[in-house]
Structures are given as C-alpha cells and as structure tokens.
Design an enzyme around this catalytic site. Structure first.
Site, PDB file in Angstrom:
ATOM      1  N   CYS A   1      64.944 -10.511  -6.971  1.00 20.94           N
ATOM      2  CA  CYS A   1      64.607 -11.121  -8.265  1.00 20.94           C
ATOM      3  C   CYS A   1      65.301 -10.467  -9.446  1.00 20.94           C
ATOM      4  O   CYS A   1      65.772 -11.156 -10.355  1.00 20.94           O
ATOM      5  CB  CYS A   1      63.095 -11.126  -8.475  1.00 20.94           C
ATOM      6  SG  CYS A   1      62.343  -9.499  -8.772  1.00 20.94           S
TER       7      CYS A   1
ATOM      8  N   HIS B   1      57.950  -8.310 -10.681  1.00 20.63           N
ATOM      9  CA  HIS B   1      58.789  -9.488 -10.472  1.00 20.63           C
ATOM     10  C   HIS B   1      59.272  -9.961 -11.833  1.00 20.63           C
ATOM     11  O   HIS B   1      58.558  -9.830 -12.829  1.00 20.63           O
ATOM     12  CB  HIS B   1      57.989 -10.591  -9.767  1.00 20.63           C
ATOM     13  CG  HIS B   1      58.755 -11.860  -9.550  1.00 20.63           C
ATOM     14  ND1 HIS B   1      59.895 -11.917  -8.778  1.00 20.63           N
ATOM     15  CD2 HIS B   1      58.542 -13.136 -10.000  1.00 20.63           C
ATOM     16  CE1 HIS B   1      60.342 -13.160  -8.761  1.00 20.63           C
ATOM     17  NE2 HIS B   1      59.555 -13.925  -9.496  1.00 20.63           N
TER      18      HIS B   1
ATOM     19  N   ASP C   1      62.732 -19.913 -11.431  1.00 18.09           N
ATOM     20  CA  ASP C   1      62.679 -18.710 -10.607  1.00 18.09           C
ATOM     21  C   ASP C   1      63.502 -18.938  -9.342  1.00 18.09           C
ATOM     22  O   ASP C   1      63.084 -19.664  -8.444  1.00 18.09           O
ATOM     23  CB  ASP C   1      61.226 -18.390 -10.234  1.00 18.09           C
ATOM     24  CG  ASP C   1      61.047 -16.988  -9.682  1.00 18.09           C
ATOM     25  OD1 ASP C   1      62.025 -16.424  -9.160  1.00 18.09           O
ATOM     26  OD2 ASP C   1      59.925 -16.452  -9.763  1.00 18.09           O
TER      27      ASP C   1
END
Length: 263
Positions: free
Chosen positions: A78, A116, A133
C-alpha cells in the site's frame, strides 16, 4: 478539497506508467476514467511483498517506487502503490489526498494509525470525493463514493462505506453473510512522510504479518491469482483452487502469472 498530499508525476513518468497499465491517458478526470484506471491497475500491477522477504528495504520516494513498479514491472504494497497511483491521478487532473487507515484484526480490534494508506480523490467532474485503493489486495474493484451507507455489488460480495463520527468504515459482505469492517479511516490528509515509521515497522517487526512470508496477488478477468509462500491460489468464477509448489517452481510461476522476475 483545497490541497493535495500527493505530488504529480512528470509527463514522461506518467506516460511510462500508463504504458505499464496498457492504457491511454483519459481525456478528462471523470469518475468513469478513474474507475477504469482503478480496475486496470488492480489487474496489471500486483500487490506484492517480495522485497520484505528478501531483506531489501522498501523505499517510498516517488523515484524509487516508479523505478520498481513501472521500469522493473514489479508490484508493491500500500505505501508504494497508492501514493504512486495518486501521483499519476494528480498528473491527470485529479486532486488526491493520502489518508491513514487502521486495519481490522481477527479479534475485532484495529491496528495502529498509518497501518494502511488509502486515497481520497476529487475533481470538478466528480460528484463529490471518492475512496480509491489499489494497495489493499482483495479489496474493492472500483472507487467508492464517499457517502454514508453507499453499497456496490462486486464479484461474490457487497462492498460499501458507513460513517461513524469522523471515522469511515470500509466494509464487505459475502453473499448471505454479515457486514465486516475491513479498515477504518478519516479524511484527514497526511504527507507520505507520516507513513514512513509504520513502513519500517511493517518490514522489520515480528508482529507484522508481512515479515511472516511473501505474498503476491492480482485481480484477473475471472477472479484472482495469488502466491502465498509456496502456495498458488487461483479463484475463477468463485471456485477456489490451491496447489502447493516446489520451491524451484516459484520463480517461473511469478514470471508467468505476474510478469515478475527477481534478480
């Protein structure tokens, strides 16, 4: 959104990135263009943590991530994928903020802040901000409007958002099941440097699940393909198959399914 916490790619860098995705630059920063880029990214660029298992430091500066994901045709996790995708989106005319998320744990709790990083995206052509995302593995396929109780049906599951005070919950529900929170975030923007301590922790702490073995995964037109350690897991139209690989076969599987060649 009056500012952006994501820098923009250069024209040359953006062109190479779009070539990596196999798409042309959209004519305007619309929701349809964003959704198409988001879905294409999930299929073209794998979520992967191979460098952590190899003891190679994951660097977050834009040049290093671009060299890895675009030039070397690798993937990332991420902290790499979402800021890089955000930099592409900003070049294309979107405004993008990096936001911190806490991931749901198996005992019903949440991880620490900055565990995250996700993206909140806006443009004059969007009907309000959306959540994007491309670095959460098996998450939502297309961006979600940042609205309370929004729901979208995707392959075999529903995905959606609910708001509780300042917190937004990204949730999933398999067919016939109950909603389960996957991560919780706020829309407070953060610079990428704010995620660096957690990035180091993810690579080094025995408590990080990323230090327990490599994972490589990407969306496919019919499901998903994942290598977790020496297990090859494929999902096709809802059917899950798992094969245990010999160690010697793993490099070939990575090259065949993900286009990844590790030197």
């Amino acid at each position: 959104m009056t500012s952006s916490t994501t820098e923009a790619l250069s024209a040359v860098g953006a062109a190479a990135y779009l070539e990596r995705l196999g798409v042309a630059a959209p004519e305007a920063p619309t929701l349809a263009a964003l959704a198409s880029l988001h879905r294409t990214h999930l299929m073209a660029v794998p979520f992967e943590t191979l460098d952590i298992s190899l003891g190679r430091p994951v660097r977050l500066d834009l040049g290093s991530v671009h060299a890895k994901v675009v030039d070397a045709r690798r993937g990332g996790y991420c902290y790499e994928l979402n800021p890089l995708f955000g930099a592409l989106l900003r070049h294309l005319g979107y405004a993008v903020d990096l936001v911190s998320a806490r991931v749901a744990t198996s005992d019903g709790g949440l991880t620490d802040q900055f565990d995250h990083v996700a993206l909140v995206v806006t443009s004059p052509a969007l009907d309000g901000p959306v959540l994007a995302d491309v670095g959460f593995g098996d998450g939502f396929i297309e961006p979600l409007p940042l609205r309370h109780a929004v729901v979208a049906h995707e392959r075999g599951k529903d995905v959606g958002l609910v708001r509780e005070g300042d917190d937004w919950h990204y949730r999933e529900r398999v067919e016939g099941g109950e909603w389960r929170t996957q991560f919780v975030f706020t829309t407070t923007p953060h610079p990428l440097a704010a995620f660096e301590p957690r990035n180091v922790w993810q690579q080094t702490s025995p408590q990080s699940h990323f230090t327990r073995g490599p994972v490589v995964s990407r969306l496919t037109p019919t499901g998903r393909v994942t290598v977790r350690g020496t297990r090859l897991i494929t999902t096709t139209h809802g059917r899950r198959d798992e094969v245990v690989l010999d160690e010697a076969d793993v490099p070939g599987v990575l090259a065949r399914h993900f286009g990844i060649v590790i030197s």
